[in-house]
Scaffold this motif. Sequence first.
Motif, mmCIF file in Angstrom:
data_model
loop_
_atom_site.group_PDB
_atom_site.id
_atom_site.type_symbol
_atom_site.label_atom_id
_atom_site.label_comp_id
_atom_site.label_asym_id
_atom_site.label_seq_id
_atom_site.Cartn_x
_atom_site.Cartn_y
_atom_site.Cartn_z
ATOM 1 N N GLY A 97 -7.023 14.560 -22.417
ATOM 2 C CA GLY A 97 -7.121 15.964 -22.031
ATOM 3 C C GLY A 97 -7.808 16.193 -20.697
ATOM 4 O O GLY A 97 -7.839 17.321 -20.211
ATOM 5 N N GLY A 134 -2.840 25.889 -23.641
ATOM 6 C CA GLY A 134 -3.508 24.622 -23.873
ATOM 7 C C GLY A 134 -4.691 24.373 -22.959
ATOM 8 O O GLY A 134 -5.351 23.329 -23.056
ATOM 9 N N LEU A 264 -6.861 20.515 -31.485
ATOM 10 C CA LEU A 264 -5.494 20.030 -31.293
ATOM 11 C C LEU A 264 -4.699 20.126 -32.595
ATOM 12 O O LEU A 264 -3.536 20.574 -32.620
ATOM 13 C CB LEU A 264 -5.561 18.576 -30.821
ATOM 14 C CG LEU A 264 -4.408 18.001 -30.003
ATOM 15 C CD1 LEU A 264 -4.284 18.724 -28.674
ATOM 16 C CD2 LEU A 264 -4.648 16.506 -29.766
ATOM 17 N N ARG A 267 -3.931 23.744 -33.518
ATOM 18 C CA ARG A 267 -2.856 24.269 -32.684
ATOM 19 C C ARG A 267 -1.486 23.822 -33.192
ATOM 20 O O ARG A 267 -0.531 24.605 -33.209
ATOM 21 C CB ARG A 267 -3.068 23.772 -31.256
ATOM 22 C CG ARG A 267 -2.125 24.384 -30.236
ATOM 23 C CD ARG A 267 -2.429 23.785 -28.884
ATOM 24 N NE ARG A 267 -1.649 24.396 -27.838
ATOM 25 C CZ ARG A 267 -1.138 23.721 -26.809
ATOM 26 N NH1 ARG A 267 -1.342 22.415 -26.721
ATOM 27 N NH2 ARG A 267 -0.457 24.336 -25.875
ATOM 28 N N GLU A 384 -7.254 20.055 -20.860
ATOM 29 C CA GLU A 384 -6.103 20.641 -21.548
ATOM 30 C C GLU A 384 -5.941 20.040 -22.928
ATOM 31 O O GLU A 384 -6.388 18.924 -23.196
ATOM 32 C CB GLU A 384 -4.818 20.404 -20.748
ATOM 33 C CG GLU A 384 -4.429 18.933 -20.654
ATOM 34 C CD GLU A 384 -3.051 18.712 -20.079
ATOM 35 O OE1 GLU A 384 -2.280 19.683 -20.057
ATOM 36 O OE2 GLU A 384 -2.759 17.576 -19.676
ATOM 37 N N LEU A 385 -5.313 20.805 -23.812
ATOM 38 C CA LEU A 385 -4.893 20.294 -25.111
ATOM 39 C C LEU A 385 -3.546 19.624 -24.908
ATOM 40 O O LEU A 385 -2.562 20.301 -24.586
ATOM 41 C CB LEU A 385 -4.791 21.427 -26.132
ATOM 42 C CG LEU A 385 -6.076 22.224 -26.400
ATOM 43 C CD1 LEU A 385 -5.799 23.363 -27.379
ATOM 44 C CD2 LEU A 385 -7.172 21.321 -26.942
ATOM 45 N N PRO A 387 0.067 17.735 -25.405
ATOM 46 C CA PRO A 387 1.152 17.856 -26.387
ATOM 47 C C PRO A 387 1.261 16.589 -27.216
ATOM 48 O O PRO A 387 0.688 15.549 -26.865
ATOM 49 C CB PRO A 387 2.395 18.047 -25.504
ATOM 50 C CG PRO A 387 2.051 17.350 -24.221
ATOM 51 C CD PRO A 387 0.573 17.558 -24.037
ATOM 52 N N ARG A 447 5.082 26.759 -29.032
ATOM 53 C CA ARG A 447 3.681 27.153 -28.989
ATOM 54 C C ARG A 447 3.507 28.651 -29.151
ATOM 55 O O ARG A 447 2.468 29.102 -29.587
ATOM 56 C CB ARG A 447 3.060 26.742 -27.642
ATOM 57 C CG ARG A 447 2.768 25.279 -27.552
ATOM 58 C CD ARG A 447 1.947 24.972 -26.343
ATOM 59 N NE ARG A 447 2.358 25.710 -25.169
ATOM 60 C CZ ARG A 447 2.018 25.364 -23.935
ATOM 61 N NH1 ARG A 447 1.316 24.281 -23.737
ATOM 62 N NH2 ARG A 447 2.385 26.072 -22.898
#
Length: 461
Positions: A97, A134, A264, A267, A384-385, A387, A447
Amino acid sequence: MSFMKQVSRPSADRVVRGGLSWRQIRTNSGPISILSGGPCTFSSVSALKTTARRTALTVLAAALLPAMTAAPAFAAMQDDNPERKKPKPPAVMSSVGGSLLAKPGTQVRLGPGAPVLPKDVSGRSWIVADAESGEVLASHNAHWRLPPASTMKMLFADTLLPRLPKTTVHKVAPAELADVGAGSSLVGIKENHTYTVHDMWLGVFLRSGNDAVHVLSAMNGGISRTVADMQAHAEELQALDTKVVSPDGYDAPGQVSSAYDLTLIARSGMQKKDFREYCSTVSADFPGEQKKGKKRGTFKIQNTNRLLTGASGISPYKGIAGVKNGSTTHAGSTFTGVAERNGKVLLVTVMNPDSGESQAVYKEAGRLLDWGFAAAGKVQPVGELVPPKSAEPAASLDPQPVKDEGKDEPAGPVAASQTGSSGIGVALSVAGAVLAGLGTAMFLIKRRWPLPDRVRRGSRP
C-alpha cells in the motif's frame, strides 16, 4: 451499510473471547520501600577512639546512606512505569500500500485548510481510508500485526458468504458445537435444531455468535478447511499481515491481523450485497428453542455495534453503514467501520486503544471518521488500499528492444526474435495486458457499492 457486529460487552467489566470475555483485573500492591523512617545504624567500632576517626566514619556513613536507599527506590519506580511495559511497534513493517505505511508512528500529509488529527486517539494501530478510491488519508502503525478478536469474522463472512446459499436449511449436530471456546459470544444455536443459513449469518453479524461460525464452518467442510480457505482469501486480497488460526476470532497463538488488513477485508466484504445488508441490520428475530407440542417461537437479537445502534453512552454515528467490532483478553477492543456523509464513504479501523476511556474504541473511531470527512480533499494520501491480486495489472508484457552491437539501430522485439513470428508474440502480449486491464476496471466498478437506503437517509445533514 455495515460490516459485521462485534463482541459486545454486557457490562463494563465483561469481555468475551472472540467476542465477550471476562476482563482480567490485576491488583498491584506496589513496591515495599526499604525506607522505614527510622535512623540508619552502623555497628560500633571500639578501636575508633579519636574524634578525627569518628568524624571520618560519620562522613563515610552519610555518603553511603543515599546510595543504599536510593537504588532500590529507583528500581521500584521503574517497575511501576507503564511506558516501560508498553509494547512498541516493529521498526519496519510491511510496505503493501505504500512505503509510508511501513513506518512506525503516525503518517499524514496535511494540506492547506486541513484539520489536525484528533489528539485523543490511543489505539496501538489505526487507519482512515476512502472506501471507494482506496486512498489512505492517515494511519498509525498501519501494518502492526496484532490480535484481531472478532473483526476476524469479516474475513470469515467475505470468504464463505458466496459459498452457502442463504435459503439452505441445516440441522445442527452436537459435534458442530463441541469446540466452541469457553466464554465465547453466542447467538443461542441449539443442537438438533434446524436453522437456515440466513438465520446463522444474522447470528454472526448481529451477535458475533461463535456458535453460528462453527456451524457454518462445518457446512463448509470443517474448521481446518475453513481456516485454510480464509487464509487463501486473505492472500488473494493481499492482506498479508493476517494469519488465521480460528475462524471466529477467538484468541489463539499466532493469530494476527493489522489495521490495514482489516480495512482491506472490510472493503472487499462491502462489495457483496448480502454482506452490506447483514452488517447494517440493527435487529432481527432469531429462531428459538423448539418445545414439544408447541409452535417454535423467536427472540429478538440486536447488533452489538454501538455506533450503529447506540448503547452504553454511545450515540449512533451519523451515516454509519456497518462495522465489525471485537474484544478479547489479548486483542483488547478492535473495530472496523464504514460511514457515508455527503456522498463520501470512509473506512476506519482502530485496534487496542489504551486510554482507559469508557467505550474508547467507538469514541476514537468516531473522532477519526469526523476528521476524515473534514479532511477529505485537503490531505495528500499516505498510501492506498491495494486491489486483490486477481484485479492487479500484470507485469508489463511488452517486449523490450535489445541493442544489436553490429548495428546502430535496435533490433526487433525480443518476443519476435524468439518465436520467429512477431505478430503472434505481440498479439499475446497485448491480449494479456487487455485482460489485466479489464480485471482492474471491473474491480473499480464493483467498488461503488450501493448503500442501504436507511444509511443514506441517516447520512444527510
